[in-house]
Motif scaffolding. Structure first.
Motif, PDB file in Angstrom:
ATOM      1  N   GLY A 224      -2.496  -0.971  -3.720  1.00  0.00           N
ATOM      2  CA  GLY A 224      -3.536  -0.050  -3.287  1.00  0.00           C
ATOM      3  C   GLY A 224      -2.951   1.287  -2.892  1.00  0.00           C
ATOM      4  O   GLY A 224      -1.773   1.372  -2.501  1.00  0.00           O
ATOM      5  N   PHE A 225      -3.754   2.340  -3.011  1.00  0.00           N
ATOM      6  CA  PHE A 225      -3.286   3.697  -2.719  1.00  0.00           C
ATOM      7  C   PHE A 225      -4.087   4.326  -1.580  1.00  0.00           C
ATOM      8  O   PHE A 225      -5.320   4.218  -1.535  1.00  0.00           O
ATOM      9  CB  PHE A 225      -3.415   4.586  -3.959  1.00  0.00           C
ATOM     10  CG  PHE A 225      -2.360   4.350  -4.996  1.00  0.00           C
ATOM     11  CD1 PHE A 225      -1.189   5.093  -4.993  1.00  0.00           C
ATOM     12  CD2 PHE A 225      -2.529   3.380  -5.972  1.00  0.00           C
ATOM     13  CE1 PHE A 225      -0.208   4.881  -5.951  1.00  0.00           C
ATOM     14  CE2 PHE A 225      -1.566   3.164  -6.931  1.00  0.00           C
ATOM     15  CZ  PHE A 225      -0.391   3.921  -6.920  1.00  0.00           C
TER      16      PHE A 225
ATOM     17  N   TYR B 274      -6.396   1.903 -14.166  1.00  0.00           N
ATOM     18  CA  TYR B 274      -5.365   0.934 -13.791  1.00  0.00           C
ATOM     19  C   TYR B 274      -5.889  -0.229 -12.951  1.00  0.00           C
ATOM     20  O   TYR B 274      -5.125  -1.146 -12.629  1.00  0.00           O
ATOM     21  CB  TYR B 274      -4.247   1.650 -13.035  1.00  0.00           C
ATOM     22  CG  TYR B 274      -3.565   2.719 -13.860  1.00  0.00           C
ATOM     23  CD1 TYR B 274      -2.719   2.379 -14.920  1.00  0.00           C
ATOM     24  CD2 TYR B 274      -3.764   4.069 -13.591  1.00  0.00           C
ATOM     25  CE1 TYR B 274      -2.092   3.356 -15.681  1.00  0.00           C
ATOM     26  CE2 TYR B 274      -3.140   5.060 -14.342  1.00  0.00           C
ATOM     27  CZ  TYR B 274      -2.306   4.696 -15.386  1.00  0.00           C
ATOM     28  OH  TYR B 274      -1.696   5.675 -16.137  1.00  0.00           O
ATOM     29  N   GLN B 275      -7.171  -0.186 -12.586  1.00  0.00           N
ATOM     30  CA  GLN B 275      -7.800  -1.276 -11.837  1.00  0.00           C
ATOM     31  C   GLN B 275      -7.097  -1.561 -10.503  1.00  0.00           C
ATOM     32  O   GLN B 275      -6.922  -2.719 -10.097  1.00  0.00           O
ATOM     33  CB  GLN B 275      -7.827  -2.558 -12.679  1.00  0.00           C
ATOM     34  CG  GLN B 275      -8.679  -2.452 -13.939  1.00  0.00           C
ATOM     35  CD  GLN B 275     -10.159  -2.208 -13.613  1.00  0.00           C
ATOM     36  OE1 GLN B 275     -10.795  -3.035 -12.975  1.00  0.00           O
ATOM     37  NE2 GLN B 275     -10.685  -1.073 -14.044  1.00  0.00           N
ATOM     38  N   VAL B 276      -6.718  -0.484  -9.821  1.00  0.00           N
ATOM     39  CA  VAL B 276      -6.071  -0.595  -8.517  1.00  0.00           C
ATOM     40  C   VAL B 276      -6.943   0.111  -7.475  1.00  0.00           C
ATOM     41  O   VAL B 276      -7.360   1.246  -7.691  1.00  0.00           O
ATOM     42  CB  VAL B 276      -4.660   0.034  -8.541  1.00  0.00           C
ATOM     43  CG1 VAL B 276      -4.037   0.044  -7.149  1.00  0.00           C
ATOM     44  CG2 VAL B 276      -3.758  -0.726  -9.513  1.00  0.00           C
ATOM     45  N   PRO B 277      -7.240  -0.531  -6.359  1.00  0.00           N
ATOM     46  CA  PRO B 277      -8.054   0.104  -5.319  1.00  0.00           C
ATOM     47  C   PRO B 277      -7.379   1.351  -4.750  1.00  0.00           C
ATOM     48  O   PRO B 277      -6.143   1.413  -4.658  1.00  0.00           O
ATOM     49  CB  PRO B 277      -8.175  -0.985  -4.248  1.00  0.00           C
ATOM     50  CG  PRO B 277      -7.853  -2.255  -4.948  1.00  0.00           C
ATOM     51  CD  PRO B 277      -6.871  -1.906  -6.012  1.00  0.00           C
TER      52      PRO B 277
ATOM     53  N   SER C 182      -8.661  -0.351   5.784  1.00  0.00           N
ATOM     54  CA  SER C 182      -9.634  -1.450   5.761  1.00  0.00           C
ATOM     55  C   SER C 182     -10.351  -1.530   4.422  1.00  0.00           C
ATOM     56  O   SER C 182     -10.517  -2.617   3.842  1.00  0.00           O
ATOM     57  CB  SER C 182     -10.661  -1.263   6.882  1.00  0.00           C
ATOM     58  OG  SER C 182     -10.048  -1.328   8.149  1.00  0.00           O
ATOM     59  N   LEU C 183     -10.780  -0.387   3.910  1.00  0.00           N
ATOM     60  CA  LEU C 183     -11.497  -0.359   2.639  1.00  0.00           C
ATOM     61  C   LEU C 183     -10.632  -0.877   1.491  1.00  0.00           C
ATOM     62  O   LEU C 183     -11.092  -1.668   0.651  1.00  0.00           O
ATOM     63  CB  LEU C 183     -11.972   1.064   2.337  1.00  0.00           C
ATOM     64  CG  LEU C 183     -13.103   1.601   3.225  1.00  0.00           C
ATOM     65  CD1 LEU C 183     -13.282   3.102   3.002  1.00  0.00           C
ATOM     66  CD2 LEU C 183     -14.407   0.861   2.945  1.00  0.00           C
ATOM     67  N   VAL C 184      -9.385  -0.447   1.467  1.00  0.00           N
ATOM     68  CA  VAL C 184      -8.501  -0.856   0.376  1.00  0.00           C
ATOM     69  C   VAL C 184      -8.132  -2.336   0.487  1.00  0.00           C
ATOM     70  O   VAL C 184      -8.154  -3.080  -0.502  1.00  0.00           O
ATOM     71  CB  VAL C 184      -7.230   0.023   0.348  1.00  0.00           C
ATOM     72  CG1 VAL C 184      -6.211  -0.531  -0.632  1.00  0.00           C
ATOM     73  CG2 VAL C 184      -7.582   1.449  -0.056  1.00  0.00           C
ATOM     74  N   VAL C 185      -7.780  -2.779   1.688  1.00  0.00           N
ATOM     75  CA  VAL C 185      -7.404  -4.188   1.872  1.00  0.00           C
ATOM     76  C   VAL C 185      -8.587  -5.102   1.551  1.00  0.00           C
ATOM     77  O   VAL C 185      -8.427  -6.140   0.893  1.00  0.00           O
ATOM     78  CB  VAL C 185      -6.892  -4.430   3.303  1.00  0.00           C
ATOM     79  CG1 VAL C 185      -6.736  -5.933   3.573  1.00  0.00           C
ATOM     80  CG2 VAL C 185      -5.554  -3.727   3.515  1.00  0.00           C
ATOM     81  N   ASN C 186      -9.764  -4.738   1.992  1.00  0.00           N
ATOM     82  CA  ASN C 186     -10.960  -5.529   1.684  1.00  0.00           C
ATOM     83  C   ASN C 186     -11.171  -5.621   0.175  1.00  0.00           C
ATOM     84  O   ASN C 186     -11.498  -6.689  -0.367  1.00  0.00           O
ATOM     85  CB  ASN C 186     -12.184  -4.909   2.349  1.00  0.00           C
ATOM     86  CG  ASN C 186     -13.442  -5.739   2.162  1.00  0.00           C
ATOM     87  OD1 ASN C 186     -13.458  -6.931   2.473  1.00  0.00           O
ATOM     88  ND2 ASN C 186     -14.490  -5.122   1.646  1.00  0.00           N
ATOM     89  N   SER C 187     -10.969  -4.517  -0.516  1.00  0.00           N
ATOM     90  CA  SER C 187     -11.119  -4.489  -1.970  1.00  0.00           C
ATOM     91  C   SER C 187     -10.102  -5.404  -2.640  1.00  0.00           C
ATOM     92  O   SER C 187     -10.419  -6.129  -3.594  1.00  0.00           O
ATOM     93  CB  SER C 187     -10.949  -3.043  -2.467  1.00  0.00           C
ATOM     94  OG  SER C 187     -11.215  -2.952  -3.848  1.00  0.00           O
ATOM     95  N   ILE C 188      -8.877  -5.397  -2.114  1.00  0.00           N
ATOM     96  CA  ILE C 188      -7.815  -6.243  -2.678  1.00  0.00           C
ATOM     97  C   ILE C 188      -8.125  -7.715  -2.449  1.00  0.00           C
ATOM     98  O   ILE C 188      -8.001  -8.548  -3.372  1.00  0.00           O
ATOM     99  CB  ILE C 188      -6.448  -5.878  -2.055  1.00  0.00           C
ATOM    100  CG1 ILE C 188      -6.032  -4.470  -2.486  1.00  0.00           C
ATOM    101  CG2 ILE C 188      -5.384  -6.895  -2.457  1.00  0.00           C
ATOM    102  CD1 ILE C 188      -4.851  -3.914  -1.725  1.00  0.00           C
ATOM    103  N   LEU C 189      -8.549  -8.051  -1.241  1.00  0.00           N
ATOM    104  CA  LEU C 189      -8.836  -9.451  -0.923  1.00  0.00           C
ATOM    105  C   LEU C 189     -10.002  -9.988  -1.744  1.00  0.00           C
ATOM    106  O   LEU C 189     -10.017 -11.162  -2.133  1.00  0.00           O
ATOM    107  CB  LEU C 189      -9.127  -9.598   0.573  1.00  0.00           C
ATOM    108  CG  LEU C 189      -7.958  -9.303   1.521  1.00  0.00           C
ATOM    109  CD1 LEU C 189      -8.401  -9.408   2.971  1.00  0.00           C
ATOM    110  CD2 LEU C 189      -6.789 -10.251   1.253  1.00  0.00           C
TER     111      LEU C 189
ATOM    112  N   LEU D  36       0.847  -1.187   0.000  1.00  0.00           N
ATOM    113  CA  LEU D  36       0.000   0.000   0.000  1.00  0.00           C
ATOM    114  C   LEU D  36       0.886   1.241   0.000  1.00  0.00           C
ATOM    115  O   LEU D  36       1.814   1.346   0.792  1.00  0.00           O
ATOM    116  CB  LEU D  36      -0.898   0.030   1.248  1.00  0.00           C
ATOM    117  CG  LEU D  36      -1.807  -1.181   1.492  1.00  0.00           C
ATOM    118  CD1 LEU D  36      -2.593  -0.977   2.777  1.00  0.00           C
ATOM    119  CD2 LEU D  36      -2.738  -1.403   0.316  1.00  0.00           C
ATOM    120  N   MET D  37       0.592   2.168  -0.891  1.00  0.00           N
ATOM    121  CA  MET D  37       1.364   3.408  -0.934  1.00  0.00           C
ATOM    122  C   MET D  37       0.561   4.543  -0.326  1.00  0.00           C
ATOM    123  O   MET D  37      -0.528   4.875  -0.800  1.00  0.00           O
ATOM    124  CB  MET D  37       1.746   3.783  -2.367  1.00  0.00           C
ATOM    125  CG  MET D  37       2.422   5.165  -2.465  1.00  0.00           C
ATOM    126  SD  MET D  37       3.027   5.582  -4.120  1.00  0.00           S
ATOM    127  CE  MET D  37       4.579   4.656  -4.133  1.00  0.00           C
TER     128      MET D  37
END
Length: 358
Positions: A185-186, A208-211, A227-234, A28-29
């Motif tokens: 994720g950003f 780019y299809q990146v959360p 939480s929002l980004v990690v959930n999206s990635i998972l 995550l950046m």
């Protein structure tokens, strides 16, 4: 960290445990330097499993201001009778081994100002003194800079000018995707987004299809954003979120945007340690050329200066962490910095030096 909403903390911990079980490496950046500091201050990094990494992005305006610009400012004050105002962090950034702080100690009239308006008001009260404001910033700072330029123009001030290093963040994110960097994720800057709007970063997910998530700086806001980004990635469902709706609107601050568009034009800009990024700089329009100190005092453009051994550029691109720099904590410290990432209060090296070594 303070009191955290129990439901939010439970959701966060459940997601972190799930991410740990899956074992997928997640990078995550946090683009904004203020986020870097806040993540350390709140102790959030210690809550993440080993397979979730936080890396810094190019969101520190002082850090991406080229050393050659610092040297130009020093050339100006040394060779002309002017009074210079600048932000506090700029005083400490080295340029060819020297700083504005050192010139101030030698007696040159250099003053720290938290706003460019201080310099403008000084110029109004002292019409016989040439006043120069030297500042760096992103879209967050640009409206204030533009406002003083407009005021100086309307008041027909002849003793006020500026040296500016103003850049825009979205082109830098596009540039990141052109590099061989794996960001999953950003975490996007809240202050910049408040000016240009949440819509300005939607391309990250749409193209780019990146959360990605726009979020604030409190512990709760950061936990929610992560939480929002990690959930999206998972879930493998790239989502874009505005988790800072009290401050950030979809279309941003229209008044601020009008000031920026009236005063500045867009052009290619050099980012320290990173290189030239197309359409990422804001420059005074010809109408306001009389306030350009470089033109007014005939300053020559200098070639980019890159300190030997400094990895600021790679750090701001998320390629390495600050401790990987051979100068970190040795030749480069807050007391004697080599790179701007160790100087700025938003610099990732300064954050790692202050918090990461505990």
């Amino acid at each position: 960290m303070g009191m955290i909403n129990a439901n939010l903390l439970k959701m966060f911990n459940n997601l972190m445990n799930l991410a740990k079980e899956k074992g997928q490496t997640i990078n995550l950046m946090e683009v904004c330097g203020t986020h870097t500091m806040a993540l350390f201050e709140h102790g959030i990094r210690s809550l993440l499993p080993e397979n979730i990494n936080l890396v810094s992005g190019p969101g520190c305006p002082v850090c991406v201001t080229g050393e050659e610009v610092i040297v130009e400012a020093m050339d100006l004050i040394e060779n002309n009778t002017v009074t210079m105002f600048t932000f506090g962090d700029m005083m400490k950034v080295p340029g060819e081994g020297r700083t504005l702080n050192e010139l101030k100690a030698q007696g040159f009239p250099i003053k720290v100002a938290y706003s460019p308006r201080v310099a403008l008001e000084f110029a109004e009260k002292n019409p016989k003194i040439e006043v120069v404001f030297f500042g760096a910033g992103f879209e967050t700072t640009a409206p204030a800079l533009g406002a003083v330029i407009l005021e100086a123009f309307n008041k027909k001030l002849n003793n006020f000018s500026v040296i500016l290093s103003v850049k825009t963040v979205p082109p830098a994110i596009h540039f990141l995707f052109s590099q061989e960097i794996r960001i999953n994720g950003f975490i996007l800057p809240g202050h910049v987004s408040a000016v240009i709007g949440a819509k300005s970063f939607r391309f990250i997910t749409e193209k780019y299809q990146v959360p990605a998530v726009v979020t604030g700086f409190t512990a709760e806001e950061l936990l929610l954003g992560i939480s929002l980004v990690v959930n999206s990635i998972l879930k493998r469902e790239p989502g874009y979120y505005n988790a800072y709706p009290t401050v950030v609107r979809e279309h941003g601050n229209i008044v601020a945007q009008k000031i920026i568009s009236e005063v500045f034009e867009i052009g290619d800009a050099y980012w320290r340690g990173i290189g030239n990024i197309p359409s990422s700089g804001l420059f005074l329009k010809e109408k306001f050329a009389k306030f350009d100190a470089k033109k007014k005092f005939g300053l020559k453009d200098r070639q980019p200066i890159i300190p030997r051994g400094c990895k600021c550029g790679e750090i701001m691109l998320g390629k390495v962490l600050p401790p990987a720099c051979p100068l970190f904590g040795k030749a480069c410290t807050p007391e004697k910095p080599v790179g701007a990432c160790m100087v700025s209060s938003e610099g990732s090296c300064a954050a790692y030096f202050k918090y990461g070594r505990r």
